[in-house]
Scaffold this active site. Structure first.
Site, PDB file in Angstrom:
ATOM      1  N   SER A  59     -25.324   5.674 -12.525  1.00  0.00           N
ATOM      2  CA  SER A  59     -26.717   5.253 -12.579  1.00  0.00           C
ATOM      3  C   SER A  59     -27.505   6.451 -13.083  1.00  0.00           C
ATOM      4  O   SER A  59     -27.647   7.428 -12.363  1.00  0.00           O
ATOM      5  CB  SER A  59     -27.211   4.811 -11.208  1.00  0.00           C
ATOM      6  OG  SER A  59     -28.531   4.324 -11.290  1.00  0.00           O
ATOM      7  N   CYS A  60     -27.992   6.364 -14.310  1.00  0.00           N
ATOM      8  CA  CYS A  60     -28.318   7.586 -15.033  1.00  0.00           C
ATOM      9  C   CYS A  60     -29.634   7.492 -15.793  1.00  0.00           C
ATOM     10  O   CYS A  60     -30.340   6.503 -15.735  1.00  0.00           O
ATOM     11  CB  CYS A  60     -27.196   7.887 -16.026  1.00  0.00           C
ATOM     12  SG  CYS A  60     -25.542   7.587 -15.376  1.00  0.00           S
ATOM     13  N   GLY A  61     -29.937   8.559 -16.547  1.00  0.00           N
ATOM     14  CA  GLY A  61     -31.058   8.582 -17.469  1.00  0.00           C
ATOM     15  C   GLY A  61     -30.529   8.632 -18.894  1.00  0.00           C
ATOM     16  O   GLY A  61     -29.585   9.375 -19.184  1.00  0.00           O
TER      17      GLY A  61
END
Length: 432
Positions: free
Chosen positions: A20-22
């Site tokens: 779960s990232c940017g």
């Protein structure tokens, strides 16, 4: 514990790896290259520190990285100083490689790679040790730091650019499978972050700010690009590692692929059916989709296979991550038929997922049908487009803005830096 799967390490299970990232990218709509593109991307990435994870040692990040176009003039000057000359831009490929830190293993891996380059009718030009400053790394990152080198491979004159890319695809897969089954083990794995004539990936087990600090190439004004894609990683149910950082060879991903077990099993089941006249030695590259890495890496593997087999970016992404087409009352019948036909060949890789991707020419963003991972973009009057999973990570004055927008559920946005064209979803669907 003795009854647990051999894939497990304590309570960790590799088949449940998610991120779960940017994510985001910067590109010049006209393809104009500059060092500012890279600087802007790295600044935006550093503003996503809250989207990345760390261990108990906050200097050891979950991973971060950047994908850029190959900076030909920079590499030409650097390799000339090492004693070998590069052909013209596009006439060679660059492999960014994580070699085992152990010198004996590294030399064994290099020997096999050189052998495979020769077997596939390619020409080795030379190697370059990638300069890096590891003084800011935390203990976990430092202890697992690989030996990072670039390998330069000449394109045979008889091959087109697309044929050469396919050769590099087979070389990378064939060599990685061979070495990781025989020589390189576990944390000292042989890993190719990218191998291409158009793009290169700089990544590692970093915090966002460490990408710029570690890779001295990215600080050099001679390193230029017309696009830059970036990723800040927050891992869930997975161990951080240099190779697990993103971008992968094509994509950077925010979210989860909830259908990943089915996707992997279908990929394994139909592996014998994958064929293309463009890739006569395709089965040499099998297995095509990994089952021990993250869900993001498996999706990247599938896209990698499609593009290498001759499919274009538009169709590949519409096959892998289609919109909600089955019960759409107003969808054009021809478009519905297109998605119906594709569904016979490939099941959807469903999210929630936000994906940015690049093959060195296109920069694109795709959301799955749920649209739960936002992606917003800004286009300025000087033809710069910035897109990210966050707002407020890039400074611009209101009077500089030519257009703002967002990518909606099931939509695909593509920038063609060669033609200077921005494709919206409806244009892509009409073209398909």
């Amino acid at each position: 514990m003795n009854n647990m799967s051999n894939k497990s390490q304590g309570l960790y299970r590799s088949e449940f790896e998610h991120d779960s990232c940017g994510i985001g990218f910067v590109a010049n709509l006209k393809g104009k290259k500059s060092h500012d593109i890279i600087e802007n991307a790295l600044t935006m990435l550093s503003c996503m520190e809250h989207r990345g994870g760390t261990g108990f040692d906050v200097k050891s990040g979950d991973g971060a990285g950047i994908l850029i176009q190959i900076p030909h003039e920079f590499f030409r000057q650097e390799t000339a100083a090492l004693g070998f000359n590069l052909p013209n831009a596009g006439e060679y490929g660059v492999g960014m490689i994580f070699f085992p830190a152990d010198d004996t293993q590294k030399e064994a891996c290099r020997g096999i790679l050189n052998k495979h380059i020769d077997e596939l009718g390619l020409t080795l030009l030379g190697y370059r040790q990638v300069p890096g400053d590891n003084s800011m790394l935390g203990a976990a990152s430092y202890e697992t730091e690989p030996s990072i080198e670039q390998v330069f491979i000449a394109k045979p004159t008889a091959l087109t650019s697309q044929e050469f890319e396919r050769k590099l695809f087979v070389l990378r897969k064939y060599t990685s499978h061979t070495l990781n089954a025989t020589i390189a083990k576990e944390r000292d794995e042989f890993y190719v972050t990218s191998m291409s004539s158009t793009k290169i990936v700089y990544k590692g087990q970093f915090t966002t700010e460490q990408v710029r600090q570690y890779y001295l190439d990215l600080q050099d004004e001679r390193t230029v690009s017309g696009l830059a894609m970036f990723h800040s990683r927050f891992s869930t149910n997975t161990f951080p590692a240099w190779r697990r950082a993103q971008p992968f060879r094509y994509i950077a991903h925010n979210g989860e692929i909830n259908t990943i077990e089915g996707n992997r099993q279908w990929a394994r089941a139909r592996a014998y059916k994958f064929s293309s006249p463009l890739l006569p030695d395709l089965q040499t590259a099998a297995p095509f989709v990994n089952e021990t890495g993250s869900d993001s890496s498996s999706l990247d593997n599938m896209l990698d296979l499609f593009l290498s087999g001759g499919m274009d970016v538009f169709r590949a992404m519409r096959m892998l991550v289609p919109p909600a087409w089955q019960n759409h009352p107003d969808m054009d019948p021809d478009l519905r038929a297109f998605y119906d036909f594709n569904s016979k060949h490939m099941e959807p890789w469903d999210g929630p997922a936000g994906i940015v991707l690049s093959d060195g020419r296109y920069a694109a963003c795709n959301l799955d049908r749920n649209g739960l991972r936002p992606a917003r973009y800004v286009i300025t009057k000087d033809n710069l487009i910035t897109l990210a999973s966050e707002v407020g990570i890039w400074n611009y004055a209101p009077d500089e803005v030519a257009e703002k927008g967002r990518v909606g559920p099931g939509e695909l946005l593509v920038i063609d830096t060669r033609r200077g064209k921005l494709w919206q979803s409806n244009e892509i669907d009409n073209d398909l």
